[in-house]
Design a protein around this motif. Structure first.
Motif, short mmCIF file in Angstrom:
data_model
loop_
_atom_site.label_atom_id
_atom_site.label_comp_id
_atom_site.label_asym_id
_atom_site.label_seq_id
_atom_site.Cartn_x
_atom_site.Cartn_y
_atom_site.Cartn_z
N LEU A 23 32.98 29.43 37.17
CA LEU A 23 33.10 30.14 38.45
C LEU A 23 32.61 29.31 39.64
CD1 LEU A 23 32.19 33.78 37.38
CD2 LEU A 23 34.44 32.82 37.83
N THR A 24 32.06 28.12 39.36
CA THR A 24 31.73 27.24 40.50
C THR A 24 32.83 26.21 40.71
OG1 THR A 24 30.41 25.87 39.02
CG2 THR A 24 29.23 27.49 40.34
N ALA A 25 33.90 26.30 39.93
CA ALA A 25 35.07 25.44 40.20
C ALA A 25 35.80 26.03 41.42
CB ALA A 25 35.98 25.43 38.99
N PRO A 26 36.48 25.18 42.18
CA PRO A 26 37.08 25.68 43.43
C PRO A 26 38.36 26.49 43.22
CG PRO A 26 37.56 23.37 43.17
CD PRO A 26 36.70 23.75 42.00
N VAL A 27 38.25 27.53 42.44
CA VAL A 27 39.40 28.44 42.22
C VAL A 27 38.92 29.87 42.40
CG1 VAL A 27 40.65 26.92 40.65
CG2 VAL A 27 38.96 28.48 39.73
N PRO A 28 39.75 30.74 42.95
CA PRO A 28 39.29 32.12 43.12
C PRO A 28 39.12 32.82 41.78
CG PRO A 28 41.59 31.86 43.79
CD PRO A 28 41.08 30.50 43.46
N ALA A 46 25.41 28.23 44.96
CA ALA A 46 26.58 27.84 44.16
C ALA A 46 27.71 28.86 44.26
CB ALA A 46 26.16 27.66 42.70
N LEU A 98 27.82 31.86 43.34
CA LEU A 98 27.94 32.81 42.23
C LEU A 98 27.41 34.19 42.61
CD1 LEU A 98 26.78 30.44 39.36
CD2 LEU A 98 29.08 31.33 39.71
N ILE A 138 35.36 28.60 48.35
CA ILE A 138 36.18 27.62 47.62
C ILE A 138 35.93 26.21 48.19
CG2 ILE A 138 38.55 26.95 47.00
CD1 ILE A 138 37.84 29.59 45.75
N ARG A 187 32.58 24.95 47.07
CA ARG A 187 32.55 24.49 45.67
C ARG A 187 33.11 23.07 45.52
NH1 ARG A 187 35.16 29.91 43.19
NH2 ARG A 187 33.58 31.35 43.97
N HIS A 213 39.61 20.98 39.87
CA HIS A 213 39.24 20.42 41.17
C HIS A 213 40.42 19.71 41.82
CE1 HIS A 213 34.96 21.20 41.75
NE2 HIS A 213 34.86 21.19 40.43
#
Lengths: 678, 256
Positions: free
Chosen positions: A216-221, B55, B57, B77, B80, B109
């Protein structure tokens, strides 16, 4: 490349490397399934040959005519033996399959009594019974023919009607019908099994392994993550069911099974139907995938998710099983019932009876449910409490004895799970102990069950549990305005529940035997009896049931959103009134439960609920007791009088309006769980 | 390598509550490029909550945080893309090989094709994954898993690193890998914010330290400054003094 696709490809790759999923998805349907069928067929055939190879050992006792003995001895399927002693014991010991016991010689009417003794739970004995009956029948026909001949009558004299059966169903239709009864259930089970572990692994498993935070910290919703995972679970369900469907139809249609010839079953399902069945699987797989994923992600571990999903799995099987039962008519209501609609639609497709309207209803409603389930799953992935929330209960559990914890908790707020647990417990108690009390003590048993199994446990639970009794049980006095609103509301809700009951009688069969019993119970022939019935059926449930449902349950679930706890309250109240015999009480009772729960919440007073409950039940008892009113009001097939409905609508609207204006201090926005810790 | 005038990591009055419990209260701090910042505090002090807010979250209730001037609440986004988050659990996908796992995050990424393959080769060399790059993560040793986790976090070469107790449960050798990793990335100009309970790694690595107690930043400064301010002989002793509240004045001194 879209993010959801990247997630999906990765999940599929990992899932296909999981032996457990592969086993359920590919090996079971493709290999094990036909192998099992063939093995069982061979065993069945072997058994039948074994049974048929020797003549059935039978005996004739009493004073049998020599003519019959000759017929038995001549029959190639029978082996006549002599039995000495107890005939029943001889059959139990399997020394003989069936025995014809002859009574005394024929009397004046010329009829001879013969009893065929056999064991209904033994295949061998059943065969002996069948063959012996056949010989006895032949002997009877011979005697009859002789009598007719003696009197100079033609043999057709004793056969005025000749009946022959001729079914218009083509053999493949019969096959489709037979298969159509079991195939839907089988497909649903395979699809559920296929989606079960991947859903847990992709949601709860990811949380347990600690990979969810990283993902969930990857740049995707989050929606892309949900979509990727959901498509994976749905695809696995579809593939599992598709492979199963193909494997099963091929097994039948290639004629591998000799059994089809033996039992006269011919299966030929049109290719078009197979394609439609497969396409119908898609929204069902979407529904299961999203539902499982949404539940699994709310669990913190694989094991917890397994525990949470197993009851869902069992619940889904119930509507899937409906086509197996004879006599259930597939109508619009069943078409839009989750899972049941698809199950029945499968059956229609197998027999070639499906129509476009049903298809639209089934696929449309399933699609809607699937969208709802998907929303449910997506919400969980966007909710930080669901994803990272941890409860402080563990540390609490480690402290002191249970009594210490109760003392520490004095004045504490009852939690939803505690309230639900309590209601589940009293419901089980009421079901087992309450039923016994009613059987043994009759009406007094019912009275005792209400007070001792509902009211006293509810009060004890709140007192001993250390909860704030006033707040939990909503013991405040209602305002005058609140009382008026509640009275108007129940004046509208009672006819509304009646209308709902009447409307559902078009779909759900009315159990007349049960209703007659109920009518006897609530009919009073004297003032004393009426008073007793009002105490038993109106006052007692109004107090006892309200303390459980609008007291403990409502008090414990108020931290949820208002629409949720009100709806939940009604549904649980309706479920409590389900019985073995019928489900007809569910909808009307749930409706009343919802209305009363809403009124109690708005007024902050359980007394309002007690009053509404009392008036509803009291009205029914009074109506059923007055003979002139009974015929008019007590017939469950009779609609509510038309003149009553406008009054009911006005009363309901006025009640809602008045109670909406009630804004006592207790109505506050729900707060998040206070036990969440970082 | 990054614009020197931009603050890399910034908390501005960030508050996070769980029901009635305030886990992080008005946290304000900065981490500059090429700086290693250690966030200390006893269990339940709010370290993980603060790092999870940064982060993206968890959503803060008040205030905000930013990475490279990108607000984590308004543009999660984008934020991140500019950071790597290494959770304490270092969980990996058991049925993906080490290389597949790093590639998966590379794809998320936005890397693909030759660029991704070149980056993977680079990371395999950098973290010494050659011997086990095609082995399933489920069959890797703790040390190997940790190296895969580090490679995964660097796949997009972000300017800010957020590490939540990166040496938790690791032996001395594996811990050493982490130290080398942090030192190397600092030398490359990255801003590194990590939480820890290990005072020796704080003394060894941290340029600055922030101490959280009950969600509040009660002290901040260079390790040597904190030791001097508390009159302690080492960082461990200084930490104990700060979290026990003996130096209440430090709370007021904790500036932006």
């Amino acid at each position: 490349m879209s993010a959801w696709w990247i997630v999906c490809v990765k999940e599929l790759r990992e899932t296909l490397r999981d032996r457990r999923t592969l086993l359920m998805m590919v090996v079971v349907p493709v290999l094990l399934y036909p192998v099992l069928l063939i093995v069982s067929e061979q065993l069945l055939l072997l058994g039948m040959r074994n049974l048929a190879s020797d003549g059935a050992r039978v005996a004739v006792m009493g004073e049998p005519p020599p003519e019959l003995l000759d017929l038995v001895e001549q029959s190639p399927d029978l082996d006549l033996v002599t039995v000495l002693g107890d005939p029943e014991r001889a059959i139990r010991l399997d020394s003989v399959s069936a025995i014809a016991l002859f009574g005394p010689p024929a009397g004046a009417d010329g009829t001879r009594d013969v009893t065929v003794l056999f064991d209904a739970v033994s295949d061998r004995s059943q065969r002996g019974h069948r063959e012996l009956n056949s010989v006895l029948g032949a002997w009877r026909d011979t005697l009859l023919a002789r009598r007719l001949s003696d009197r100079g009558l033609p043999s057709t004299f004793a056969r005025p009607i000749s009946i022959a059966d001729s079914s218009i169903a083509r053999p493949e239709e019969v096959g489709g019908y037979t298969l159509g009864r079991i195939l839907p259930l089988l497909l649903v089970i395979i699809m559920l099994l296929g989606a079960f572990y991947p859903a847990i692994d992709l949601a709860a498993g990811e949380k347990e392994r600690g990979t969810l935070e990283t993902l969930l910290t990857a740049p995707v919703p989050p929606s892309a993550v949900v979509a990727g995972k959901f498509v994976t679970v749905a695809l696995i369900g579809i593939v599992a069911a598709g492979l199963n469907l193909g494997s099963m139809l091929l097994t039948f249609q290639t004629g591998v099974l000799q059994i089809t010839g033996v039992i006269g079953l011919e299966v030929s399902i049109p290719l078009g139907s197979v394609v439609v069945i497969f396409l119908t699987l898609v929204p069902l797989a979407v529904l299961f995938g999203a539902l499982f994923l949404g539940i699994a992600v709310r669990s913190s571990s694989f094991k917890e998710a397994q525990n949470a999903l197993t009851p869902v799995y069992m619940l889904v099987l119930i509507p899937a099983m409906l086509p197996i039962f004879p006599g259930i008519e597939f109508g619009p209501l069943l078409a839009v019932t989750p899972v049941a609609g698809v199950s029945f639609f499968f059956q229609q497709l197998m027999t070639g009876d499906a129509d476009v309207v049903t298809a639209v209803l089934v696929l449309g409603s399933t699609g809607l449910y699937a969208a709802g389930a998907l929303y449910f799953a997506a919400q969980a992935f966007g909710n930080e409490h669901v994803l990272f929330g941890t409860s402080g209960d563990d540390s609490e559990a480690a402290r002191g004895t249970w009594w210490d914890r109760i003392k520490e908790r004095r004045g504490a707020q009852l939690k939803p799970e505690q309230a639900m647990g309590f209601v589940a417990l009293v419901a089980v108690l009421f079901f087992y102990v309450g039923t016994q009390l009613q059987v043994r003590l009759g009406e007094r048993g019912l009275l005792a069950a209400e007070w001792f199994l509902l009211f006293i446990p509810a009060v004890l639970f709140v007192r001993v549990g250390g909860f704030d009794a006033h707040k939990t049980l909503s013991l405040s006095r209602p305002s005058r305005r609140g009382l008026v609103g509640a009275l108007l509301l129940i004046a509208g809700a009672t006819p509304a529940a009646w209308l709902i009951g009447w409307l559902q009688s078009f779909v759900i069969p009315i159990p007349w035997e049960l209703l007659e019993g109920l009518e006897d119970l609530i009919t009073a022939d004297s003032a004393g009896r009426l008073a007793w019935l009002l105490i038993l059926l109106a006052v007692t449930p109004a107090i006892c049931e309200e303390f459980v449902f609008r007291g403990v349950l409502l008090g414990g679930t108020k931290s949820l959103a208002p629409w949720r706890f009100v709806l939940l309250n009604g549904l649980v109240f309706g479920a409590f009134h389900l019985s073995f015999e019928t489900v007809i009480r569910f909808l009307p009772t749930a409706t009343l439960g919802i209305v009363i729960a809403w009124a109690v919440w708005r007024t902050g007073s359980i007394w309002v609920g007690i009053l509404m409950h009392l008036l509803n039940n009291g009205t029914i008892v009074v109506l059923a007791s007055v003979p002139s009113l009974r015929d008019r009001f007590a017939d469950p097939e009779a609609p509510p009088p038309l003149w009553l409905l406008p009054f009911a609508v006005i009363a309901l609207a006025a009640g809602v309006r008045i109670l909406r204006g009630e804004r006592p201090d207790h109505i506050t926005l729900p707060e998040p769980d206070e036990n969440e810790t970082p | 390598m990054f614009a020197p005038n931009l603050t890399m990591i910034r908390f501005d009055g960030l508050t996070k509550r769980y029901g009635t419990l305030t886990a992080v209260s008005s946290l304000t701090l900065r981490v500059e490029p090429g700086e290693v910042y250690a966030l200390l505090g006893p269990n339940g002090a709010g370290k993980t909550t603060a790092l999870r807010c940064l982060a993206t979250l968890l959503a803060p209730d008040e205030g905000t945080a930013s990475i490279f001037d990108v607000d984590v609440v308004e543009q999660p986004i984008e934020a991140r893309r500019r950071m790597a988050f290494l959770a304490a659990s270092m969980g990996l996908y058991e049925r993906l090989s080490a290389r597949e796992l790093v590639a998966y995050f590379g794809e998320l990424h936005g890397l693909s094709g030759d660029v991704l393959e070149d980056r993977l080769d680079e990371l395999v060399d950098l973290f010494g994954l050659t011997d086990f790059e095609h082995r399933y993560c489920g069959r890797l040793s703790t040390g190997q898993r940790q190296r895969v986790s580090l490679a995964r976090s660097l796949v997009h070469d972000p300017p800010a690193l957020i590490l939540d107790e990166p040496t938790l449960g690791l032996d001395v050798l594996s811990g050493q890998t982490i130290y080398e990793f942090i030192a190397r990335e600092r030398d490359r100009g990255k801003a590194i914010l990590f939480s820890t309970h290990q005072m020796e790694e704080v003394e060894l690595l941290a340029d600055r330290v922030g101490v959280l107690r009950d969600g509040e930043l009660v002290a901040e400064g260079r390790p040597s400054e904190l030791i001097e301010r508390t009159g302690a002989t080492n960082m461990a002793r200084a930490f104990l003094i700060l979290v026990s509240g003996e130096q209440a004045a430090d709370r007021n001194e904790a500036g932006p």
